[in-house]
Design an enzyme around this catalytic site. Sequence first.
Site, PDB file in Angstrom:
ATOM      1  N   HIS A 416      -2.035 111.049 118.349  1.00  0.00           N
ATOM      2  CA  HIS A 416      -1.903 111.963 119.488  1.00  0.00           C
ATOM      3  C   HIS A 416      -0.714 111.586 120.371  1.00  0.00           C
ATOM      4  CE1 HIS A 416      -3.802 114.527 122.737  1.00  0.00           C
ATOM      5  NE2 HIS A 416      -3.013 113.766 123.462  1.00  0.00           N
ATOM      6  N   GLU A 417      -0.670 110.330 120.787  1.00  0.00           N
ATOM      7  CA  GLU A 417       0.395 109.906 121.703  1.00  0.00           C
ATOM      8  C   GLU A 417       1.766 109.881 121.032  1.00  0.00           C
ATOM      9  OE1 GLU A 417      -0.153 109.979 124.702  1.00  0.00           O
ATOM     10  OE2 GLU A 417      -2.333 109.971 124.626  1.00  0.00           O
ATOM     11  N   HIS A 420       3.260 113.242 121.312  1.00  0.00           N
ATOM     12  CA  HIS A 420       3.982 113.382 122.579  1.00  0.00           C
ATOM     13  C   HIS A 420       5.359 112.725 122.496  1.00  0.00           C
ATOM     14  CE1 HIS A 420       0.832 115.173 124.924  1.00  0.00           C
ATOM     15  NE2 HIS A 420       0.019 114.149 124.841  1.00  0.00           N
ATOM     16  N   HIS A 423       7.840 114.670 120.348  1.00  0.00           N
ATOM     17  CA  HIS A 423       8.204 115.886 121.069  1.00  0.00           C
ATOM     18  C   HIS A 423       9.241 115.565 122.143  1.00  0.00           C
ATOM     19  CE1 HIS A 423       6.560 119.718 123.302  1.00  0.00           C
ATOM     20  NE2 HIS A 423       7.733 119.919 122.751  1.00  0.00           N
TER      21      HIS A 423
END
Length: 628
Positions: A416-417, A420, A423
């Site tokens: 998940h991180e 980020h 991105h």
Amino acid sequence: MIKPMIVLLTSAAILLSPFNQASAYKGTEINYESREEIPSRFKWKLHEIYPTKSAWAADVKKAEALAVQFKETYQGSLGQSASQIKKAMDAYTKLLRIEEKAYVYINLELSTNESNHDLQALSNRADTMAAAIAEKTAWFSPELGKIPGSQMEKYLNEPDLQLYKNFLADIIRTKPHTLSKEQEELLAKISPLSGTAANVYTMLSKDVRFPKIKDEKGKEVQLTRVNYSTYMESKNRKVRKAAYEAYYRTLTKFQDSFAAVMSAQVKSHNISADVRKYKSSVEAALTPNEIPAAVYDQLISSVHKGLPQMHRYMELKKKMLRVNDLHMYDMYTPIVDSNNKYIPFEEAKKMVIEGLKPLGKEYETLLNKSFSHNWVDVYSTEDKRTGAFQWGAYDTHPYVLLNYQGTKNDVSTLAHELGHAMHSYYSKKAQPYINSGNATFTAEVASTLNENLLWESEYKKAKTKKEKVFLLNQRLEDFRTTLFRQAQFAEFERSIHELEAKGGSLNAESLKKIYGDINKKYYGSLVAADNEIPMEWARIPHLYDYNFYVYQYATSFAASSALAKQVLDEGQPAVKRLKEKFLMAGGSSDPISILKDAGVDMSTSKPIEQSLQVFSETLDELEKLLNE
């Protein structure tokens, strides 16, 4: 408009809610008492941003001086020409880049050692810097807004201003909500107060001490904010019940304090919305990111239609757990036995890299770089901020904070991180500073996309019925804790803002009543209405830290589900589209348009409805397996 301290935090996932919060299995193989004990390969190297605190302090002073110079040089001159606006914009972005870098650095330092008084003081110094700069630049938007529309339209076609076209168009769009220069300066002066509720909540939460409980072996153990999630996953019902009751009954002792903080936060949002002439606090929170307020309401109404499927899942959970009454403390324990052995971080890295292979070789190379170049701060200590997040400045690489405990959830959190982080990396590489920020609405899409792909990878490799049942249940839990649960939080957040706006009192009893009623709606009559659950609002940091943020976890989950399917079905064409139209887009357009170009139209309810259909199909598949 660029607001570094806010924009940067949009890609944070400081609370992954209880569904992904850092937790520890009993028998954790790695447990560090202090940060000094942790090997350097598992820690950030923040000296790469600033070699010394003196160098950091010099940039703080430089940013403040540039803010003074900016006001003295450009105030009152913006209507002269496009070239004058360009000079002002160049100076403005130079100032913000320095401010951003300094602000991020010291708060990253603090996040790994929150009890350090010296770092607390330096973080306060950064807040002072930010407030001073906000005050000195508060005139900027109002003055740009005063330029006649026809003249500004002409300026926007000038070659000199193409770089800043989106920023200036934003000024025009939000002009009805921009106040006079004097009013903006006054709001800037008092802006540090806007973070008071979050700061008080953080300190109050740290001051709360939970009692000891007995673990599975009958041993007395200390319950904490970090290990609470562990005990909620326990196979021993007595253990999870004890943890649940001890946790919330302790919070209840502080309910009036938590309610006062919550009330202050809501009042500040409503006052700001009123002052800026928005119809509601929801509209005030969403409009700056160009998200129609209807998207928020559409999410909640669409999820309501899926609640019968949620209640059906609760019925299955009760059956699988073989309990007479299903309680909220039963939510997080797996319905089937799983291999809950400790997962070493090296293995977690391999699992994530393997799971994200569909995103291509370049993405894989960047993942490996994030590990080899200390982008990730891995292990927890007493003074480290709980949960997980990603942050960074335009002039730094992304930084990921974990509290890794070796659980399956921790592996998902890592994916998940890193979503980020990638991105952020792609956006900053492709876009100039002014367009590099990812709106909160799109930020969580990249992260949950990774979680989707990781799950698909694990399910594809599953060989036994037991493995498949476990993963299907995990998938259903992802839906429950992301799509349904975050919509539930969003509904609560909207309700308390509406109540306060009408003159209602947000005290502990009213907050508990609202939260308890909404929780019952989402989980249905099959789940017992425990006396403790109405206090759960006191455990959700995002309700104190941010302003209508949590709904984006749900919308992003729906969007990322659709994008993940495209990547797996189409392969390289979808990956190319994802990279060029989404990951590299930054803030070059509005979030709805960016996602639409990438292949998902979030202006409609279709992505939410499709996600709910996938939830129903996953539930069908699990029931079919269980009946074989």
